[in-house]
Scaffold this motif. Sequence first.
Motif, mmCIF file in Angstrom:
data_model
loop_
_atom_site.group_PDB
_atom_site.id
_atom_site.type_symbol
_atom_site.label_atom_id
_atom_site.label_comp_id
_atom_site.label_asym_id
_atom_site.label_seq_id
_atom_site.Cartn_x
_atom_site.Cartn_y
_atom_site.Cartn_z
ATOM 1 N N THR A 270 2.489 2.356 5.287
ATOM 2 C CA THR A 270 2.031 2.386 7.276
ATOM 3 C C THR A 270 1.773 2.662 7.229
ATOM 4 O OG1 THR A 270 3.968 1.791 7.545
ATOM 5 C CG2 THR A 270 3.352 -0.354 6.482
ATOM 6 N N SER A 271 1.072 3.105 9.163
ATOM 7 C CA SER A 271 1.042 3.991 9.760
ATOM 8 C C SER A 271 2.132 5.010 9.628
ATOM 9 C CB SER A 271 0.195 3.554 10.784
ATOM 10 O OG SER A 271 1.170 2.654 11.738
ATOM 11 N N ALA A 272 2.849 4.663 9.898
ATOM 12 C CA ALA A 272 4.510 4.799 10.008
ATOM 13 C C ALA A 272 4.898 5.230 8.853
ATOM 14 C CB ALA A 272 5.773 4.302 10.612
ATOM 15 N N PRO A 273 5.974 6.568 9.308
ATOM 16 C CA PRO A 273 7.001 6.935 7.606
ATOM 17 C C PRO A 273 7.951 6.500 7.174
ATOM 18 C CG PRO A 273 6.789 8.676 10.114
ATOM 19 C CD PRO A 273 6.108 8.006 10.514
ATOM 20 N N ASP A 274 7.884 6.273 6.479
ATOM 21 C CA ASP A 274 8.497 5.924 5.065
ATOM 22 C C ASP A 274 8.685 4.012 5.393
ATOM 23 O OD1 ASP A 274 9.950 8.388 3.993
ATOM 24 O OD2 ASP A 274 10.710 8.803 6.149
ATOM 25 N N VAL A 275 7.958 3.940 5.848
ATOM 26 C CA VAL A 275 7.745 2.062 6.702
ATOM 27 C C VAL A 275 6.346 2.082 4.980
ATOM 28 C CG1 VAL A 275 7.268 0.525 7.622
ATOM 29 C CG2 VAL A 275 8.313 2.078 8.233
ATOM 30 N N PHE A 276 6.314 0.611 4.062
ATOM 31 C CA PHE A 276 5.746 -0.195 3.469
ATOM 32 C C PHE A 276 6.042 -0.942 3.577
ATOM 33 C CE2 PHE A 276 7.467 3.745 1.743
ATOM 34 C CZ PHE A 276 6.747 4.575 0.859
ATOM 35 N N ALA A 277 4.482 -1.729 3.211
ATOM 36 C CA ALA A 277 3.968 -3.465 3.324
ATOM 37 C C ALA A 277 3.403 -3.819 1.680
ATOM 38 C CB ALA A 277 3.493 -3.536 3.922
ATOM 39 N N VAL A 278 4.239 -5.174 1.650
ATOM 40 C CA VAL A 278 3.680 -5.416 0.489
ATOM 41 C C VAL A 278 3.202 -6.933 0.734
ATOM 42 C CG1 VAL A 278 5.011 -4.283 -1.213
ATOM 43 C CG2 VAL A 278 5.806 -6.611 -0.385
ATOM 44 N N GLY A 279 2.758 -7.714 0.150
ATOM 45 C CA GLY A 279 2.528 -8.899 -0.379
ATOM 46 C C GLY A 279 1.253 -9.086 0.520
ATOM 47 N N ASP A 280 1.973 -10.727 1.125
ATOM 48 C CA ASP A 280 0.823 -10.874 2.070
ATOM 49 C C ASP A 280 0.288 -10.643 2.968
ATOM 50 O OD1 ASP A 280 0.699 -13.109 0.393
ATOM 51 O OD2 ASP A 280 1.009 -14.641 1.069
ATOM 52 N N ILE A 281 0.944 -10.078 3.864
ATOM 53 C CA ILE A 281 0.855 -9.050 5.074
ATOM 54 C C ILE A 281 -0.158 -7.756 4.325
ATOM 55 C CG2 ILE A 281 2.457 -10.044 6.121
ATOM 56 C CD1 ILE A 281 3.877 -7.059 6.016
ATOM 57 N N ALA A 282 -0.268 -7.115 3.681
ATOM 58 C CA ALA A 282 -0.473 -5.464 3.316
ATOM 59 C C ALA A 282 -1.996 -5.879 3.127
ATOM 60 C CB ALA A 282 -0.109 -5.481 1.835
ATOM 61 N N SER A 283 -2.851 -4.913 4.056
ATOM 62 C CA SER A 283 -4.301 -4.977 4.123
ATOM 63 C C SER A 283 -3.848 -2.856 3.502
ATOM 64 C CB SER A 283 -4.650 -4.965 5.024
ATOM 65 O OG SER A 283 -5.970 -4.861 5.356
ATOM 66 N N HIS A 284 -4.099 -3.720 2.039
ATOM 67 C CA HIS A 284 -4.186 -2.467 1.619
ATOM 68 C C HIS A 284 -5.522 -1.968 1.567
ATOM 69 C CE1 HIS A 284 -4.976 -1.553 -3.562
ATOM 70 N NE2 HIS A 284 -3.519 -0.170 -2.655
ATOM 71 N N PHE A 285 -5.821 -0.619 1.201
ATOM 72 C CA PHE A 285 -7.025 0.591 0.601
ATOM 73 C C PHE A 285 -7.097 0.513 -0.732
ATOM 74 C CE2 PHE A 285 -9.604 4.055 -0.143
ATOM 75 C CZ PHE A 285 -11.437 3.842 0.892
ATOM 76 N N HIS A 286 -7.369 -0.388 -1.398
ATOM 77 C CA HIS A 286 -7.824 -0.284 -2.837
ATOM 78 C C HIS A 286 -9.016 0.345 -3.816
ATOM 79 C CE1 HIS A 286 -7.394 -2.357 -6.747
ATOM 80 N NE2 HIS A 286 -6.595 -3.885 -6.677
ATOM 81 N N PRO A 287 -8.496 1.689 -4.088
ATOM 82 C CA PRO A 287 -9.113 2.417 -4.886
ATOM 83 C C PRO A 287 -10.093 1.697 -5.855
ATOM 84 C CG PRO A 287 -6.929 2.970 -5.036
ATOM 85 C CD PRO A 287 -6.877 1.521 -4.777
ATOM 86 N N ARG A 288 -10.039 0.500 -6.507
ATOM 87 C CA ARG A 288 -11.009 0.172 -7.365
ATOM 88 C C ARG A 288 -12.023 -0.563 -6.272
ATOM 89 N NH1 ARG A 288 -10.565 -1.979 -12.098
ATOM 90 N NH2 ARG A 288 -7.840 -2.167 -12.052
ATOM 91 N N TYR A 289 -12.177 -1.116 -5.079
ATOM 92 C CA TYR A 289 -13.054 -1.379 -4.039
ATOM 93 C C TYR A 289 -13.810 -0.762 -3.596
ATOM 94 C CZ TYR A 289 -11.559 -5.608 -7.164
ATOM 95 O OH TYR A 289 -10.984 -5.941 -8.144
ATOM 96 N N GLY A 290 -12.682 0.897 -2.993
ATOM 97 C CA GLY A 290 -12.682 1.658 -1.669
ATOM 98 C C GLY A 290 -12.882 0.511 -0.585
ATOM 99 N N ARG A 291 -11.991 -0.235 -0.190
ATOM 100 C CA ARG A 291 -12.460 -1.064 1.117
ATOM 101 C C ARG A 291 -10.897 -1.369 1.175
ATOM 102 N NH1 ARG A 291 -13.156 -6.352 0.786
ATOM 103 N NH2 ARG A 291 -14.138 -6.952 -1.395
ATOM 104 N N ARG A 292 -10.321 -1.844 2.151
ATOM 105 C CA ARG A 292 -9.435 -2.742 2.392
ATOM 106 C C ARG A 292 -9.259 -3.906 1.613
ATOM 107 N NH1 ARG A 292 -5.578 -0.308 5.126
ATOM 108 N NH2 ARG A 292 -6.101 0.551 6.040
#
Length: 407
Positions: A270-292
């Motif tokens: 996430t935008s904070a140090p040492d904080v991660f997010a997974v699953g339904d809430i994670a708007s993930h920048f996906h390298p395969r698609y080049g977007r969130r």
Amino acid sequence: MAQPRRIVILGAGLGGATAAATLREHGYSGELVLLGAEAHRPYELPALSKGVLLGDAEEPDWVRDAGFYEEHDIDLRRHTIATRIELGARRVADNQGGDHPYDRLVLATGSQPRLLPVPGAGLPGVRTLRTLDDSLALRAAFADAERAVVVGAGWIGTEAAAAARRHGVDVTVVDRIAAPLLPVLGPEVAEVFRNMHAEQGVHWRLGAGIAEIAGDSAGVRAVRLADGTELPADVVVAAVGVSPRVELAHAAGLELADDGGVAVDASLRTSAPDVFAVGDIASHFHPRYGRRVRVEHWANAKNQGAHVAANLLGEHEPYTAAPYFFTDQYDLGCEYRGLADPDTDRLVVRGDLGTREFTAFWLREGHVTAAMNVNAWDDGDALQRLVENRPPVDEKTLTDGDLSAIG
């Protein structure tokens, strides 16, 4: 990078529980706290709208056996909901009065069902389907009901309709869209599902909105549509999608994405140090698609939970897996891999839509963006390669060629 002494995971669903288990499998020996709202130990969701709701299973698929968490020194706190994250102090407060300092934090808070925005939405007999208790309660309601209205023609709505028919309930599905699953599958494949449900006795009211749910303290009586039509109902299923649980993240000041999720980078930070997010809430920048990309399916939560473990321990590996989901409805089973836009991608079909034994491909600029096999189980590995490796393909090869030789 030094190993964290204490990792706290908020959310004991599939993503959070998989992250905790994978950390131990990676040899992490520090303190590990897993906060979960439910009384049940962590479980997977697919069976809730399939085997459990149908009556074929009494339990879901558990993420791990009952003794796993204690045996692996995972502090699983049930009935416990995080109420505040203090990023500066690196602490989490919970509804039980607990205070949880962390070196690394994982947000795996999942989603909650959207409620129907109409009068009567809170009446007894209006049900959602998200938890094990929801599934068991809805199954019991179907057993006693004569007529049900399902509002929403997406995956949960169509699976709920199939389960209701198994229980002998007269079912009507209502949605504003013109065909079930239309935004995901496009009109040609959506028609396969529409026809299948109609053959099983499901009534469709598509292109229709609801105005009100009628009833009283004893329960629902009917669903009134916007055109004045009244559909009698003993039970109403609200299957109009879910909303990511991002209230904690927002209050803490984490960056949110335009799609409503928590913004994370390719490695799920996430935008904070040492904080991660997974699953339904994670708007993930996906390298395969080049977007969130934000995916609300079972496999994404499981795979991201497993992937994030190494990054919690100091790695920076991007998450690159393509989305995957499956459904079982009546005698139809299918798997979907990838991420297509059916409005712009070209549909190519191998097999016969009419017999419901086929593979659908969606193509963009000569590459497969997604593939869905329906009652066809021999080409799963080949379909995975087509979606992940994106080799150039032509339509003739997809319809008639040897798929195992591609990619």
